[in-house]
Design an enzyme around this catalytic site. Structure first.
Site, PDB file in Angstrom:
ATOM      1  N   THR A  72      69.887  18.211  12.144  1.00 44.83           N
ATOM      2  CA  THR A  72      70.292  17.342  11.045  1.00 44.83           C
ATOM      3  C   THR A  72      71.047  15.920  11.310  1.00 44.83           C
ATOM      4  O   THR A  72      71.164  15.068  10.872  1.00 44.83           O
ATOM      5  CB  THR A  72      70.520  17.849   9.638  1.00 44.83           C
ATOM      6  OG1 THR A  72      69.538  19.257   9.504  1.00 44.83           O
ATOM      7  CG2 THR A  72      70.616  16.909   8.549  1.00 44.83           C
ATOM      8  N   GLU A 121      71.959   9.021  14.195  1.00 41.38           N
ATOM      9  CA  GLU A 121      70.689   8.300  14.788  1.00 41.38           C
ATOM     10  C   GLU A 121      70.352   6.841  13.662  1.00 41.38           C
ATOM     11  O   GLU A 121      70.426   5.641  14.045  1.00 41.38           O
ATOM     12  CB  GLU A 121      69.447   8.491  15.558  1.00 41.38           C
ATOM     13  CG  GLU A 121      69.829   9.575  17.043  1.00 41.38           C
ATOM     14  CD  GLU A 121      70.775   8.705  18.017  1.00 41.38           C
ATOM     15  OE1 GLU A 121      70.618   7.771  18.070  1.00 41.38           O
ATOM     16  OE2 GLU A 121      71.190   9.914  18.589  1.00 41.38           O
ATOM     17  N   ASP A 138      78.109   3.784  18.261  1.00 38.57           N
ATOM     18  CA  ASP A 138      78.222   5.357  18.783  1.00 38.57           C
ATOM     19  C   ASP A 138      79.899   5.310  18.863  1.00 38.57           C
ATOM     20  O   ASP A 138      81.150   4.231  19.448  1.00 38.57           O
ATOM     21  CB  ASP A 138      77.754   5.651  20.333  1.00 38.57           C
ATOM     22  CG  ASP A 138      76.068   5.715  19.937  1.00 38.57           C
ATOM     23  OD1 ASP A 138      76.342   6.464  18.982  1.00 38.57           O
ATOM     24  OD2 ASP A 138      75.655   4.864  20.889  1.00 38.57           O
TER      25      ASP A 138
END
Length: 223
Positions: free
Chosen positions: A159, A165, A174
């Site tokens: 999860t 993502e 990121d």
């Protein structure tokens, strides 16, 4: 595998993987065990990718493509009350549960944009095997997808991988050096990190992007 990653579709095609990704079987099956050699290969891929200059550009390309798709729909239906990003899980049947959990987390965390499964999607989810792990990809022309890698999702909290993502869809880059409490730190904190919820800074950033960014996108669409 140390990091979750993002890649531009053209880069994937350049590595000769476009055909493989485009033909991912859409069958519901549990992720298959991955040999140790495959895990080692993925770890090497992440090590090579970490800090790549492609990272920020790829994140922005995916966000811009999704926002453009959403803006075009809203321009055609200006009376829509909320900004909604539509996705499809047709090609990621094994991860429907994780995607549903990720969607619920994001929808309860931010107020200026909502995720919803449906037809005519702004992006799609796919599943399969890729030594580079999971990633978000776009060709910059409104065709984008999130690829969920079987091996990585066995090694890391699935999860969290999916929510991370999906964060790229909503505009977040990121930040692998961040703590576990930071969703976009991805695999940086290690496999023991199971947090799948964005922190206050990440939530605020997404709300700001979709409050102000969509207006700009709509203006570009109308011009």
């Amino acid at each position: 595998m140390r990091h979750f990653r993002t890649a531009v579709m053209s880069a994937v095609a350049g590595l000769g993987l476009a055909a493989a990704l485009g033909t991912t079987p859409a069958v519901a099956a549990a992720p298959a065990p991955v040999p140790t050699a495959g895990v080692a290969s993925a770890q090497a891929g992440y090590a090579a990718y970490a800090g790549s200059s492609e990272n920020a550009a790829a994140n922005k390309a995916f966000f811009d493509a999704v926002m453009k798709s959403v803006a075009e729909k809203r321009a055609a239906n200006p009376g829509a009350a909320a900004v909604t990003v539509i996705y499809s899980t047709t090609n990621a049947p094994s991860f429907r549960s994780q995607i549903a959990s990720s969607t619920s987390i994001w929808n309860s965390s931010v107020s200026n944009v909502k995720l919803q499964e449906g037809s005519n999607p702004d992006f799609t989810y796919r599943e399969g095997n890729d030594s580079r792990g999971s990633y978000a990809s776009t060709n910059g022309h409104g065709s984008g997808y999130i690829f969920l890698d079987y091996a990585q999702n066995q090694q890391y909290n699935s999860t969290r991988v999916t929510a991370h993502e999906t964060g790229h869809v909503l505009g977040l880059p990121d930040h692998y050096t961040g703590p576990c409490s930071e969703l976009m730190s991805g695999g940086g904190p290690g496999t023991s990190c199971t947090n799948a919820t964005p922190n206050a800074t990440e939530r605020s950033r997404v709300n700001s992007l979709w409050q102000n960014g969509l207006a700009a996108a709509l203006a570009r669409t109308a011009s």
